[in-house]
Scaffold this active site. Structure first.
Site, PDB file in Angstrom:
ATOM      1  N   CYS A  60       0.740  -1.337   0.081  1.00  0.00           N
ATOM      2  CA  CYS A  60       0.093   0.112   0.020  1.00  0.00           C
ATOM      3  C   CYS A  60       0.962   1.182  -0.084  1.00  0.00           C
ATOM      4  O   CYS A  60       0.454   2.280  -0.281  1.00  0.00           O
ATOM      5  CB  CYS A  60      -1.002  -0.024   1.283  1.00  0.00           C
ATOM      6  SG  CYS A  60      -0.110  -0.222   2.900  1.00  0.00           S
ATOM      7  N   SER A  81      -5.477  -8.944   4.805  1.00  0.00           N
ATOM      8  CA  SER A  81      -4.290  -9.183   5.496  1.00  0.00           C
ATOM      9  C   SER A  81      -4.131  -8.237   6.982  1.00  0.00           C
ATOM     10  O   SER A  81      -3.408  -8.597   7.781  1.00  0.00           O
ATOM     11  CB  SER A  81      -2.945  -8.766   4.770  1.00  0.00           C
ATOM     12  OG  SER A  81      -3.231  -7.326   4.371  1.00  0.00           O
TER      13      SER A  81
END
Length: 439
Positions: A47, A191
């Site tokens: 990310c 996750s």
């Protein structure tokens, strides 16, 4: 030769990183099979960053960079020029320094975050599955994992840094009067999901329901003692705080899903975004996405970070010294083979001249001992010269004196025992909570 292409929150927009997080992994396997300038590639896309670690066939660095940029840009629906302007290219020692620091959480939005080490490990596993690793990339990533574990266990950097999940909840806490009375909806079982649950419960949250776009809510809820939600819009309507963390490539929460005029905090931990940015325009909604969270990332405790960086520097120096030592290994192997071939010939002649087995055995023991003694000093000197960056002198001397040249690299067995065989496997904290949502 190893090089690295890197783009992160420090030098690239979150929009670009969002696209790379989708496209870059799909391009990884084609990087090697479709290019004649690359021997191997490991791609890491999270990310907050994009990394491509490349093992170049030869020394044509420019062609390797161009091939990688073109492949990744095409897979990410980006113009090659846009991607090229957003990446830094590292080579030599800088590649080692960078990966060791990244894996140890020192280059993250929140310094010391724990998720990155697991992400680095999984990028290597993906490369193995795709058949794109090389011995040099394996050794680099294994030593990076070893370094990150040392930083985690021997410094206070983990306490100084906080995960993005906890930082997001900290920002939300200034708007939440009592987490025990707050109704929370978790969208996704990806996750960050289990990490988010633990962080919520640490703050006292008890009313938590979960929705999964991929239909895994019931399983996940049973595992974590939550309430499974069947309808997303209805679940949002009955929640004060909505936290999204799925791997969906399209937003799962739209402005229409949020009631106008109702005070609600929405924390979007997804990349790509799980929440349509237009949701921030809904009256009463406060949207905290990764870009907003990163702006509020705390300044790390300087002593902890300095201690961790010193450990990384030491690890890089050891890695480089070992690599330099090994630069003379092919020549040393060739020299030892040359000497032992001569020895074997002499022993065979001794056997033909002397029919007494006991006498021949004594002669063989004496000759092998002598050869071992004679080879000791050249072996030590080879490592010394390699460590000093003078390995070519050793190689040249063998060629000049004996006509011995190292065999091609592929024919030389690696003298290095893989780290996995030297160190018992250690599971990262992030590994225990990695339950990827299929959505």
């Amino acid at each position: 030769m190893l090089i690295c292409l890197t783009a992160s929150h420090r030098n690239a927009s979150f929009d670009l990183l969002e696209r790379l997080s989708i496209g870059a992994p799909t391009a990884a396997s084609r990087l090697v099979t479709d290019s004649d300038v690359l021997d191997g590639a490991v791609v890491l896309a999270t990310c907050n960053r994009f990394e491509a670690y490349l093992d170049i066939a030869g020394d044509d660095r420019d062609s390797a960079v161009s091939a990688t940029v073109d492949a990744v840009a095409a897979a990410s629906d980006l113009a090659p020029a846009e991607l090229r302007d957003s990446v830094r290219v590292l080579g030599g020692k800088d590649v080692v320094q960078h990966l060791f620091a990244v894996s140890s959480g020192l280059e993250s939005v929140v310094v010391g975050e724990t998720e990155i080490s697991g992400q680095v490990r999984r990028s290597l596993e993906d490369a193995r599955s795709n058949g794109t690793t090389t011995s040099d990339l394996e050794r680099l990533f294994q030593e990076a994992a070893h370094t990150s574990r040392g930083v985690k266990t021997r410094t206070r950097i983990g306490a100084a840094g906080r995960s993005l999940v906890r930082l997001g909840l900290q920002l939300a806490s200034s708007r939440v009067t009592d987490w025990a009375e707050t109704r929370v909806l978790l969208v996704g079982t990806g996750s960050y999901a289990a990490t988010t649950i633990a962080a919520l419960r640490d703050r006292g949250a008890v009313n938590i329901q979960v929705f999964s776009p991929s239909g895994r809510a019931a399983w996940f809820a049973a595992k974590h003692d939550l309430v499974a939600a069947r309808d997303l819009r209805q679940a949002i309507g009955s929640s004060d705080v909505v936290i999204t963390c799925t791997s969906s490539e399209v937003p799962v929460v739209a402005p229409a899903d949020l009631d106008d005029g109702i005070r609600r905090i929405v924390i979007d931990l997804g990349l790509p975004r799980n929440v349509d940015p237009a949701a921030a325009g809904v009256d009463g909604v406060e949207l905290l996405d990764l870009e907003t969270i990163s702006i509020h990332a705390p300044i790390s405790e300087l002593n902890a970070e300095s201690e961790a960086r010193a450990m990384v520097d030491d690890a890089v120096s050891r890695f480089r010294a070992q690599a330099l030592e090994q630069s003379t290994t092919p020549a040393l192997v060739a020299f030892r083979k040359h000497v032992f071939d001569i020895l074997d010939d002499e022993i065979e002649r001794a056997k033909r001249r002397d029919p007494d087995p006991e006498s021949v055995e004594q002669t063989e023991r004496a000759l092998r001992h002598l050869v071992g003694v004679l080879l000791h000093r050249p072996s030590v000197r080879a490592r010394e010269l390699g460590r000093a960056g003078r390995g070519e002198e050793f190689v040249g001397a063998l060629d000049a004196l004996y006509g011995v040249q190292p065999a091609p690299e592929a024919e030389v067995p690696s003298p290095v025992v893989p780290l996995a065989e030297r160190t018992a496997p250690v599971r990262d904290d992030a590994d225990r909570t990695d339950e990827a949502d299929a959505s």
